[in-house]
Design a protein around this motif. Structure first.
Motif, PDB file in Angstrom:
ATOM      1  N   UNK A 127     -44.884  57.753 -26.032  1.00 42.77           N
ATOM      2  CA  UNK A 127     -43.727  57.138 -26.001  1.00 42.77           C
ATOM      3  C   UNK A 127     -42.925  57.238 -24.429  1.00 42.77           C
ATOM      4  N   UNK A 128     -43.179  58.424 -23.793  1.00 46.07           N
ATOM      5  CA  UNK A 128     -42.679  58.650 -22.619  1.00 46.07           C
ATOM      6  C   UNK A 128     -43.501  57.827 -21.461  1.00 46.07           C
ATOM      7  N   UNK A 129     -44.772  57.549 -21.781  1.00 50.36           N
ATOM      8  CA  UNK A 129     -45.349  56.491 -20.843  1.00 50.36           C
ATOM      9  C   UNK A 129     -44.817  54.936 -21.253  1.00 50.36           C
ATOM     10  N   UNK A 130     -44.685  54.763 -22.175  1.00 50.02           N
ATOM     11  CA  UNK A 130     -44.166  53.447 -22.570  1.00 50.02           C
ATOM     12  C   UNK A 130     -42.947  52.977 -22.003  1.00 50.02           C
ATOM     13  N   UNK A 131     -42.255  53.980 -21.765  1.00 45.50           N
ATOM     14  CA  UNK A 131     -40.809  53.623 -21.193  1.00 45.50           C
ATOM     15  C   UNK A 131     -41.196  53.141 -19.780  1.00 45.50           C
ATOM     16  N   UNK A 132     -42.192  53.503 -18.980  1.00 45.58           N
ATOM     17  CA  UNK A 132     -42.349  52.992 -17.603  1.00 45.58           C
ATOM     18  C   UNK A 132     -43.206  51.685 -17.828  1.00 45.58           C
ATOM     19  N   UNK A 133     -43.849  51.638 -19.005  1.00 44.62           N
ATOM     20  CA  UNK A 133     -44.860  50.382 -18.911  1.00 44.62           C
ATOM     21  C   UNK A 133     -44.204  49.363 -19.766  1.00 44.62           C
ATOM     22  N   UNK A 134     -43.076  49.259 -20.118  1.00 42.43           N
ATOM     23  CA  UNK A 134     -42.423  48.469 -20.797  1.00 42.43           C
ATOM     24  C   UNK A 134     -42.252  46.983 -20.166  1.00 42.43           C
ATOM     25  N   UNK A 135     -42.977  46.171 -20.813  1.00 41.82           N
ATOM     26  CA  UNK A 135     -43.303  44.843 -19.972  1.00 41.82           C
ATOM     27  C   UNK A 135     -41.698  44.061 -19.869  1.00 41.82           C
ATOM     28  N   UNK A 136     -40.837  44.388 -20.511  1.00 37.25           N
ATOM     29  CA  UNK A 136     -39.563  43.664 -20.423  1.00 37.25           C
ATOM     30  C   UNK A 136     -38.750  44.073 -19.308  1.00 37.25           C
ATOM     31  N   UNK A 137     -39.437  45.272 -18.575  1.00 36.55           N
ATOM     32  CA  UNK A 137     -38.768  45.537 -17.269  1.00 36.55           C
ATOM     33  C   UNK A 137     -37.318  45.872 -17.431  1.00 36.55           C
ATOM     34  N   UNK A 138     -36.728  46.663 -18.156  1.00 37.33           N
ATOM     35  CA  UNK A 138     -35.145  46.791 -18.428  1.00 37.33           C
ATOM     36  C   UNK A 138     -34.612  47.467 -16.862  1.00 37.33           C
ATOM     37  N   UNK A 139     -33.194  47.098 -17.018  1.00 37.34           N
ATOM     38  CA  UNK A 139     -32.480  47.627 -15.871  1.00 37.34           C
ATOM     39  C   UNK A 139     -32.770  48.998 -15.635  1.00 37.34           C
ATOM     40  N   UNK A 140     -32.734  49.684 -14.453  1.00 43.39           N
ATOM     41  CA  UNK A 140     -32.836  51.014 -14.124  1.00 43.39           C
ATOM     42  C   UNK A 140     -31.989  52.175 -15.151  1.00 43.39           C
ATOM     43  N   UNK A 141     -30.735  51.664 -15.237  1.00 43.55           N
ATOM     44  CA  UNK A 141     -30.065  52.601 -16.100  1.00 43.55           C
ATOM     45  C   UNK A 141     -30.350  52.652 -17.471  1.00 43.55           C
ATOM     46  N   UNK A 142     -30.859  51.582 -18.049  1.00 40.38           N
ATOM     47  CA  UNK A 142     -31.372  51.485 -19.329  1.00 40.38           C
ATOM     48  C   UNK A 142     -32.841  52.325 -19.516  1.00 40.38           C
ATOM     49  N   UNK A 143     -33.736  52.115 -18.402  1.00 44.99           N
ATOM     50  CA  UNK A 143     -34.718  52.751 -18.284  1.00 44.99           C
ATOM     51  C   UNK A 143     -34.362  54.174 -18.197  1.00 44.99           C
ATOM     52  N   UNK A 144     -33.531  54.566 -17.338  1.00 44.70           N
ATOM     53  CA  UNK A 144     -33.338  56.063 -17.257  1.00 44.70           C
ATOM     54  C   UNK A 144     -32.757  56.723 -18.686  1.00 44.70           C
ATOM     55  N   UNK A 145     -31.971  55.882 -19.352  1.00 36.75           N
ATOM     56  CA  UNK A 145     -31.682  56.316 -20.804  1.00 36.75           C
ATOM     57  C   UNK A 145     -32.765  56.717 -21.715  1.00 36.75           C
ATOM     58  N   UNK A 146     -33.604  55.521 -21.630  1.00 35.14           N
ATOM     59  CA  UNK A 146     -34.746  55.599 -22.570  1.00 35.14           C
ATOM     60  C   UNK A 146     -35.888  56.795 -22.064  1.00 35.14           C
ATOM     61  N   UNK A 147     -36.107  57.005 -20.786  1.00 34.18           N
ATOM     62  CA  UNK A 147     -36.893  57.860 -20.321  1.00 34.18           C
ATOM     63  C   UNK A 147     -36.327  59.310 -20.894  1.00 34.18           C
ATOM     64  N   UNK A 148     -35.083  59.562 -20.805  1.00 36.86           N
ATOM     65  CA  UNK A 148     -34.194  60.810 -20.894  1.00 36.86           C
ATOM     66  C   UNK A 148     -34.442  60.919 -22.462  1.00 36.86           C
ATOM     67  N   UNK A 149     -34.500  59.988 -23.294  1.00 37.95           N
ATOM     68  CA  UNK A 149     -34.659  60.194 -24.770  1.00 37.95           C
ATOM     69  C   UNK A 149     -36.069  60.601 -25.066  1.00 37.95           C
ATOM     70  N   UNK A 150     -36.838  59.690 -24.509  1.00 40.32           N
ATOM     71  CA  UNK A 150     -38.503  60.151 -24.698  1.00 40.32           C
ATOM     72  C   UNK A 150     -38.679  61.371 -24.130  1.00 40.32           C
ATOM     73  N   UNK A 151     -38.383  61.776 -23.105  1.00 44.14           N
ATOM     74  CA  UNK A 151     -38.483  63.243 -22.638  1.00 44.14           C
ATOM     75  C   UNK A 151     -37.836  64.193 -23.692  1.00 44.14           C
ATOM     76  N   UNK A 152     -36.637  64.096 -24.283  1.00 44.93           N
ATOM     77  CA  UNK A 152     -36.285  65.068 -24.917  1.00 44.93           C
ATOM     78  C   UNK A 152     -37.350  65.210 -26.202  1.00 44.93           C
ATOM     79  N   UNK A 153     -37.568  63.827 -26.773  1.00 44.58           N
ATOM     80  CA  UNK A 153     -38.663  63.952 -27.851  1.00 44.58           C
ATOM     81  C   UNK A 153     -39.894  64.689 -27.598  1.00 44.58           C
ATOM     82  N   UNK A 154     -40.360  64.490 -26.420  1.00 45.09           N
ATOM     83  CA  UNK A 154     -41.606  64.944 -25.918  1.00 45.09           C
ATOM     84  C   UNK A 154     -41.339  66.469 -25.876  1.00 45.09           C
TER      85      UNK A 154
END
Length: 182
Positions: A127-154
């Motif tokens: 899931x952490x990796x998929x944040x950066x592999x997301x084909x929708x290429x979300x805005x940077x702030x959304x990617x940062x939120x998604x990454x923080x959430x995935x890292x907490x889960x990890x």
């Protein structure tokens, strides 16, 4: 005749006693051999588990290292030349394959609860990796939120894995006041 029978009885008793002693010694040696074999297997299994569990954590670290290259260069779908992007992601993919291999090894030598915890940790890492592999290429702030959430889960998943591994490894410790069989 009485002295003769007494000698025969004494000889038979002596032979019977010797046979009984030999049988008891043999049983004791077999029992000790079983104990030593069991202790040898336990030591072998402990070593294999320790190797597998630490290899899985090292493989996960390799994924994070490779992903940090992607993050550091902000290598997303449209931000880097194809060759650079492919090279960076190839490293991430190789590291993920390493996690798959080591998770399988940990599953083979460990109990089922470690297998399940390793699978959960692996999924959190994906899931952490998929944040950066997301084909929708979300805005940077959304990617940062998604990454923080995935890292907490990890981090939660890996902490649970480490705690369980410590528990499993400590279960191999000999009980207090026990001594190894010579």
């Amino acid at each position: 005749m009485d002295a003769g029978w007494a000698a025969v009885i004494a000889g038979a008793s002596g032979a019977g006693g010797a046979a009984l002693a030999a049988w008891a010694t043999g049983r004791s040696m077999v029992r000790q051999a079983h104990i030593q074999a069991e202790q040898g297997f336990d030591q072998w299994l402990r070593e294999r588990r320790q190797e597998a569990y630490s290899a899985l954590l090292s493989a996960a670290d390799a994924v994070h290292d490779a992903l940090n290259t992607v993050i550091g260069h902000n290598i997303t779908r449209h931000s880097a030349p194809d060759d650079e992007r492919r090279t960076a992601w190839r490293s991430v993919n190789e590291a993920l394959r390493g996690v798959d291999r080591t998770a399988r090894t940990a599953s083979v030598v460990g109990p089922m609860d470690v297998t399940l915890r390793a699978a959960a940790m692996k999924e959190a890492l994906y899931q952490v990796v998929s944040v950066w592999r997301d084909p929708s290429d979300p805005p940077a702030d959304q990617r940062a939120i998604n990454y923080a959430d995935a890292m907490r889960a990890w981090e939660n998943s890996s902490a649970l894995y480490v705690a369980l591994v410590q528990q499993v490894m400590q279960s191999f410790e000999p009980p207090p006041n026990s001594s190894p069989v010579p």
